[in-house]
Motif scaffolding. Structure first.
Motif, mmCIF file in Angstrom:
data_model
loop_
_atom_site.group_PDB
_atom_site.id
_atom_site.type_symbol
_atom_site.label_atom_id
_atom_site.label_comp_id
_atom_site.label_asym_id
_atom_site.label_seq_id
_atom_site.Cartn_x
_atom_site.Cartn_y
_atom_site.Cartn_z
ATOM 1 N N VAL A 102 0.854 -1.199 0.000
ATOM 2 C CA VAL A 102 0.000 0.000 0.000
ATOM 3 C C VAL A 102 0.884 1.241 0.000
ATOM 4 C CG1 VAL A 102 -1.676 1.342 1.326
ATOM 5 C CG2 VAL A 102 -1.974 -1.115 1.105
ATOM 6 N N GLY A 103 1.899 1.232 0.864
ATOM 7 C CA GLY A 103 2.813 2.363 0.929
ATOM 8 C C GLY A 103 3.553 2.598 -0.374
ATOM 9 N N ALA A 104 3.966 1.515 -1.012
ATOM 10 C CA ALA A 104 4.656 1.638 -2.302
ATOM 11 C C ALA A 104 3.740 2.266 -3.344
ATOM 12 C CB ALA A 104 5.134 0.266 -2.771
ATOM 13 N N LYS A 105 2.482 1.845 -3.367
ATOM 14 C CA LYS A 105 1.517 2.412 -4.320
ATOM 15 C C LYS A 105 1.294 3.894 -4.040
ATOM 16 C CE LYS A 105 -2.083 0.113 -5.527
ATOM 17 N NZ LYS A 105 -3.094 -0.780 -6.041
ATOM 18 N N ILE A 106 1.162 4.238 -2.759
ATOM 19 C CA ILE A 106 0.928 5.635 -2.383
ATOM 20 C C ILE A 106 2.122 6.503 -2.762
ATOM 21 C CG2 ILE A 106 0.679 7.177 -0.394
ATOM 22 C CD1 ILE A 106 -1.123 4.987 0.871
ATOM 23 N N LYS A 107 3.333 5.996 -2.594
ATOM 24 C CA LYS A 107 4.532 6.769 -2.933
ATOM 25 C C LYS A 107 4.654 7.021 -4.433
ATOM 26 C CE LYS A 107 7.210 5.418 1.076
ATOM 27 N NZ LYS A 107 8.278 4.547 1.592
ATOM 28 N N ARG A 112 0.249 -4.247 -10.535
ATOM 29 C CA ARG A 112 0.907 -5.472 -10.078
ATOM 30 C C ARG A 112 0.814 -5.600 -8.554
ATOM 31 N NH1 ARG A 112 6.894 -4.658 -9.925
ATOM 32 N NH2 ARG A 112 6.149 -3.574 -8.090
ATOM 33 N N ASP A 113 1.110 -4.513 -7.846
ATOM 34 C CA ASP A 113 1.063 -4.563 -6.385
ATOM 35 C C ASP A 113 -0.363 -4.761 -5.877
ATOM 36 O OD1 ASP A 113 3.783 -4.315 -6.307
ATOM 37 O OD2 ASP A 113 3.789 -2.209 -5.690
ATOM 38 N N GLY A 114 -1.327 -4.175 -6.563
ATOM 39 C CA GLY A 114 -2.726 -4.403 -6.187
ATOM 40 C C GLY A 114 -3.122 -5.855 -6.365
#
Length: 146
Positions: free
Chosen positions: A73-78, A134-136
């Motif tokens: 989640v943090g990676a997506k937000i960044k 991908r992360d989702g």
């Protein structure tokens, strides 16, 4: 409902940007000047789909995050400020500028310079949005890895 809106809007945004990019490359490499004019003047109209899709994906994503800031989640937000900044500061102005240039039949060095910047910035956004997708999918357990 948010669980449906987020991936759907994200996929629409990614596909829209990829379509802009691919249409531009194919038109420049293989099509006539008239086709290039058509592509470059159509792209700003595509913002009517792209911008609401990005807003919906972002808003729904923040709602789904529920304040979490770590892990995937943090990676997506960044990544989101980079995606938004790239779009607002480079891609939208470039697309509007290029649409004006082709309407004036000005296929000069400035046109191709801005076109190159737009293609690089578009590729960056495609990669970043793809990483978010991908992360989702990983968070949902749909890639076999978490």
């Amino acid at each position: 409902m948010v669980k449906v809106i987020h991936p759907l809007a994200g996929a629409i945004a990614l596909l829209t940007i990829a379509t802009f990019w691919l249409a531009t490359v194919l038109a420049e490499l293989f099509a006539s000047q008239a086709t290039i004019v058509g592509v470059k003047t159509a792209i700003p109209w595509g913002f009517l789909v792209l911008i609401p899709a990005l807003m919906a994906a972002g808003g729904a994503g923040f709602a789904l995050a529920k304040g979490r800031k770590g892990g995937l989640v943090g990676a997506k937000i960044k990544r989101m400020p980079w995606i938004a900044g790239n779009g607002v500061l480079i891609l939208i102005p470039s697309a509007l500028f290029l649409a004006a240039k082709v309407k004036a039949s000005e296929f000069d060095g400035v046109f191709y310079g801005v076109q190159a910047v737009e293609l690089v910035a578009g590729a960056v956004n495609i990669v970043l949005l793809g990483m978010n997708m991908r992360d989702g999918l990983r968070m949902k357990g749909r890639t076999g890895r978490k």
